[in-house]
Design an enzyme around this catalytic site. Sequence first.
Site, PDB file in Angstrom:
ATOM      1  N   ARG A   1       0.649   3.766  -3.315  1.00  0.00           N
ATOM      2  CA  ARG A   1      -0.028   5.039  -3.057  1.00  0.00           C
ATOM      3  C   ARG A   1       0.960   6.180  -2.828  1.00  0.00           C
ATOM      4  O   ARG A   1       0.859   7.235  -3.464  1.00  0.00           O
ATOM      5  CB  ARG A   1      -0.957   4.913  -1.840  1.00  0.00           C
TER       6      ARG A   1
ATOM      7  N   GLU B   1     -11.983   0.395 -10.437  1.00  0.00           N
ATOM      8  CA  GLU B   1     -11.558  -0.584 -11.440  1.00  0.00           C
ATOM      9  C   GLU B   1     -12.392  -0.554 -12.719  1.00  0.00           C
ATOM     10  O   GLU B   1     -11.855  -0.653 -13.829  1.00  0.00           O
ATOM     11  CB  GLU B   1     -11.560  -1.994 -10.831  1.00  0.00           C
TER      12      GLU B   1
ATOM     13  N   GLU C   1       0.820  -1.208   0.000  1.00  0.00           N
ATOM     14  CA  GLU C   1       0.000   0.000   0.000  1.00  0.00           C
ATOM     15  C   GLU C   1       0.856   1.262   0.000  1.00  0.00           C
ATOM     16  O   GLU C   1       0.540   2.249  -0.681  1.00  0.00           O
ATOM     17  CB  GLU C   1      -0.944   0.013   1.212  1.00  0.00           C
TER      18      GLU C   1
ATOM     19  N   ASP D   1      -5.146 -10.074  -8.042  1.00  0.00           N
ATOM     20  CA  ASP D   1      -5.389  -9.219  -9.202  1.00  0.00           C
ATOM     21  C   ASP D   1      -4.157  -8.612  -9.860  1.00  0.00           C
ATOM     22  O   ASP D   1      -3.844  -8.887 -11.024  1.00  0.00           O
ATOM     23  CB  ASP D   1      -6.385  -8.111  -8.828  1.00  0.00           C
TER      24      ASP D   1
END
Length: 643
Positions: free
Chosen positions: A223, A538, A219, A369
């Site tokens: 980010r 998404e 993360e 993913d």
Amino acid sequence: MSGGSAPLPYSMRDVDGGAYNNAKFRQRSRLKMVTQALISKSSKYQFGKFTLGKFLSLLMVSGLIYLLAHRSSKGFVSGELHNKEVESRHASKDSPTIRTFWRKPPRLPPRLPPNEIYKNSSILHHPPSSEWTSRQKKVKEAFEHAWSGYRNYAMGHDELMPLSRRGVDGLGGLGATVVDSLDTAIIMGADDIVSEASKWIEDNLMKKISEKGQVNLFETTIRVLGGLLSAYHLSGGDQAGGGDSGIAVAPNKTNPDRLLAVSKDLADRLLLAFTSSPSAIPFSDVVLRDRSAHASPDGLSSTSEATTLQLEFSYLSRISGDPKYDSETMKVLEHMRTLPTVEGLVPIYINPYSGQFSGENIRLGSRGDSYYEYLLKVWIQQENYRNTSLKYLFEMYTEAMKGVKHLLVRKTTPNGLVFVGELPSGRNGAFSPKMDHLVCFLPGTLALGATKGITKKKALESNLLTKEDIENLQLAEDLAKTCVEMYFVTSTGLAPEIAYFHIEGNPEGGPDGGNKSSEYISDITIKPLDRHNLLRPETLESLFVLHRITEDPKYREWGWQIFQAFEKYTKVDSGGYTSLDDVTSLPPPRRDKMETFFLGETLKYLYLLFGESNILPLDKYVFNTEAHPLPVIRSVVQVSNTV
């Protein structure tokens, strides 16, 4: 084809020439000859001898000739150009009326080939360019409203709780929303926000990095590090690759040197996750102030998290001149190359101590993913090595997509939506018709993998698409349709976090999305615990990519409908937008959380979807999994030592 006449040869499609005019000429000639004969024959009689019966006979014969002539001309009307309602109306008029005899036949439009009909219809209803500029402005206004709530009530915290009007730190306390939003503000030309965010970063972020405790490697990389690097590039820091973005650099709004310095300091600490691990798989967590790293409590790392780090670190090596960032992170993908797969598909957990997969759960949703996304995007980013040392990445991606099509793709009943399911117990276990909203990244990735970022039209003209590329593009469009229907099937027009799909032989039922007018209400089940919406990006990401590649305006229209639903149900008057607890009920209960990715991804993709294609072109930029654009590395002299 439904209704209408059979397809005509191309030469008969133009109403102004060729065979069509010849046919009309022959019909008129025959009509003229018969009429003249009748008139000539009638002229032999004196008026007094011309009885009423003979007059009516002449009128009837003339009417029948007219009907036959104009009924045959109906064969040139394109059935595809009319919807079912019009076809039904025409069918009811097959029986002649008095008005039919005297009506002049209308001029018919040119006939379109079947594959052009929907395309032509879309263009006819496509708003003008000025309308999309106006809609793009609405997205910018939404971004400014979201930022105002964050700035007023949560500045410096990771996220805003817009209903409570306070901040919360759930991502390590590095002010994640500030950094995640900065490049969005640059792209939109929101100069005041650029100044505010840049000043906060320059004054506070380095200090926070040195003082804060535990953060998640994944993360924080996607980010914070990704946001810093993208802002550095877009603000003119990367002179070697900064001319292709199409974005004007606002002078004196940012300090690129400071952005790079903070990036390096953060990356040096995050590298401990790699160098501390006994295998090529990094630990999941880093303690920033201690410069240490450790595994998660269960000892495992998510496969997607461990393998979604390379775009950022490789670009940092490129601009800093230090190869260590690229070297450490690329070891992960080189190791993944050696592991066994199921037709290119991999389990969602991996052990950093052994470097081996844990369990058999295979899915393209959470924890799986972006592994597949970065196989493709890292290959695209390193242009000079695509056909040499990094060729294996595209081969792994290609194999994985074949596995997706073979093992995970199914169609719903009764209406045939295409979706991607899961194998919770591996290849030999039962198939689950469950699809996370996270999977909706896949249509964009498939389209990008097919054309490598150029338009479909250009790729076809240059003969660059293989049969498999064309199949993947079609699958991308089919999946995008399904992702959009996950929105439109609900009462709010916003998608749930997870959906289940009805398939042949699967008795599992459950509640629907609430929109009883949806054609697909019987295809999709939304369980009570899955009804929340986190403002995720998404689907919009895929609509953006598909619009750029196919140039089909329907993707913009779908995006606009989704944006309107966000505006209607998630906007908070005092500032910010909120997640929802239940998208199937009205009014939807609110969750009191604005995720950083709403500003960093969702609104950015919407803005780009409604904008010009020369802004951040997809053959020159790759978007990391948090939507931070980084340039394709094209220079001959590379820092990367993966060769």
